[in-house]
Design an enzyme around this catalytic site. Sequence first.
Site, PDB file in Angstrom:
ATOM      1  N   HIS A  68       0.838  -1.203   0.000  1.00  0.00           N
ATOM      2  CA  HIS A  68       0.000   0.000   0.000  1.00  0.00           C
ATOM      3  C   HIS A  68       0.881   1.265   0.000  1.00  0.00           C
ATOM      4  CE1 HIS A  68      -3.606   2.336   1.645  1.00  0.00           C
ATOM      5  NE2 HIS A  68      -2.595   3.156   1.859  1.00  0.00           N
ATOM      6  N   GLU A  69       1.837   1.311   0.925  1.00  0.00           N
ATOM      7  CA  GLU A  69       2.710   2.497   1.022  1.00  0.00           C
ATOM      8  C   GLU A  69       3.612   2.627  -0.202  1.00  0.00           C
ATOM      9  OE1 GLU A  69       2.224   4.820   3.116  1.00  0.00           O
ATOM     10  OE2 GLU A  69       0.781   3.645   4.260  1.00  0.00           O
ATOM     11  N   HIS A  72       1.788   4.380  -3.008  1.00  0.00           N
ATOM     12  CA  HIS A  72       1.832   5.845  -2.857  1.00  0.00           C
ATOM     13  C   HIS A  72       3.194   6.373  -3.318  1.00  0.00           C
ATOM     14  CE1 HIS A  72      -1.864   6.377  -0.658  1.00  0.00           C
ATOM     15  NE2 HIS A  72      -1.488   5.667   0.380  1.00  0.00           N
TER      16      HIS A  72
HETATM   17 ZN   LIG Z   1      -2.490   5.181   2.141  1.00  0.00          ZN
END
Ligand SMILES: [Zn+2]
Length: 372
Positions: A68-69, A72
Amino acid sequence: MFKHKWRVARIFGININIDPSWLIIFFLFTWSLGGQFFPARYPEWPRSLAWLMGLLTSLLVFASVLVHELSHSLVARQQGEKVNDITLFLLGGVAQINDEPKKPLREFGMAIVGPLSSFVLAGLFFLLSVFLHRASAPLSAAALTLAVINTGLGVFNLLPGFPMDGGRVLRSILWQATGDMRKATRIASAVGQGIAFLLMALGFLQVLRGVFSGLWLVFIGWFLQSAAAHGYEQVVVRSVLQGVKAKDLMSKTFATVPASLTIQALVDDFILERKDRVFMVMEGEELRGIVCLEDVKATPRQDWPRSRVRDIMTPKERLEAVSPETDGQLILRSLAAKDINQVPVMESGRLEGIICRTDLLRYIKLKTELGL
Ligand SMILES: [Zn+2]
């Protein structure tokens, strides 16, 4: 929380760190999955199998958070932002991206990709659990659990409160609609604080009803609340310092003091008596460093009679001069990054002035109080 972290890997050139507080959540996750959830759901499993699956699931939860990170970070980098590192800590993961996005559409992409990647992972784990159903019931159960957890992560992150992903999405939409980033941030962080208080209230209710895991919600709410407030402050500071140069911020007068002076004497004779705030620390004719009010404040009172100015100054070697035209935002960021309190302003080898952290903060305070 971020002072001492362990660097554990490097992926796509991004350092992956683990904060010690992460061990707590990792332990809690493993314990609640391996010791509670799996045994309750699959009583036929041997204890050791339940623990093993708990450990495996827990590890993969944090791998999912990392994905997830990373999503980004990779989108941010593709948009030209510098990504410093990713840290896993008590409440999940955080990617340290150097700057705020410069356009609403960019922010939208950078924010939405996180929840999207959680949903994609949820889908993949679900397929995996179907696929593994015949081969291994425990692995299939672990995969199904991961599908549910990733769905939860995606949904939670989509809550429209800044600085969560959903709040960033909301901000980017408001920003696009109004053209005013500060206003958009103000609204999105107000929603963020609202959600935070709601979470805390829900948590308290649970605790009152005897469900002690409600404390966890209270804690998450509290963290979100301060993050939302702090996020808005940062944006205000940035917009206040926009277009402000080093020459607008620097003090042009500064006293000279000997390096061997005690802090007590510095306070009594210079700060209180002569109202000076910035000091060049000299040894004979040579400049050794700079001392500001902040350095004095950071020293415990009982050490003042014994400690010398040279013990608390920022030594010359750590000072990096800027030019009078250097951007104010850049200075604030570099003071924070290097954890020092002052920067000399030089032009063609001549000292023009000194900027202390207090000067910056005073300037910001003044300008926001006047509503500029
Ligand atoms: Zn996030």
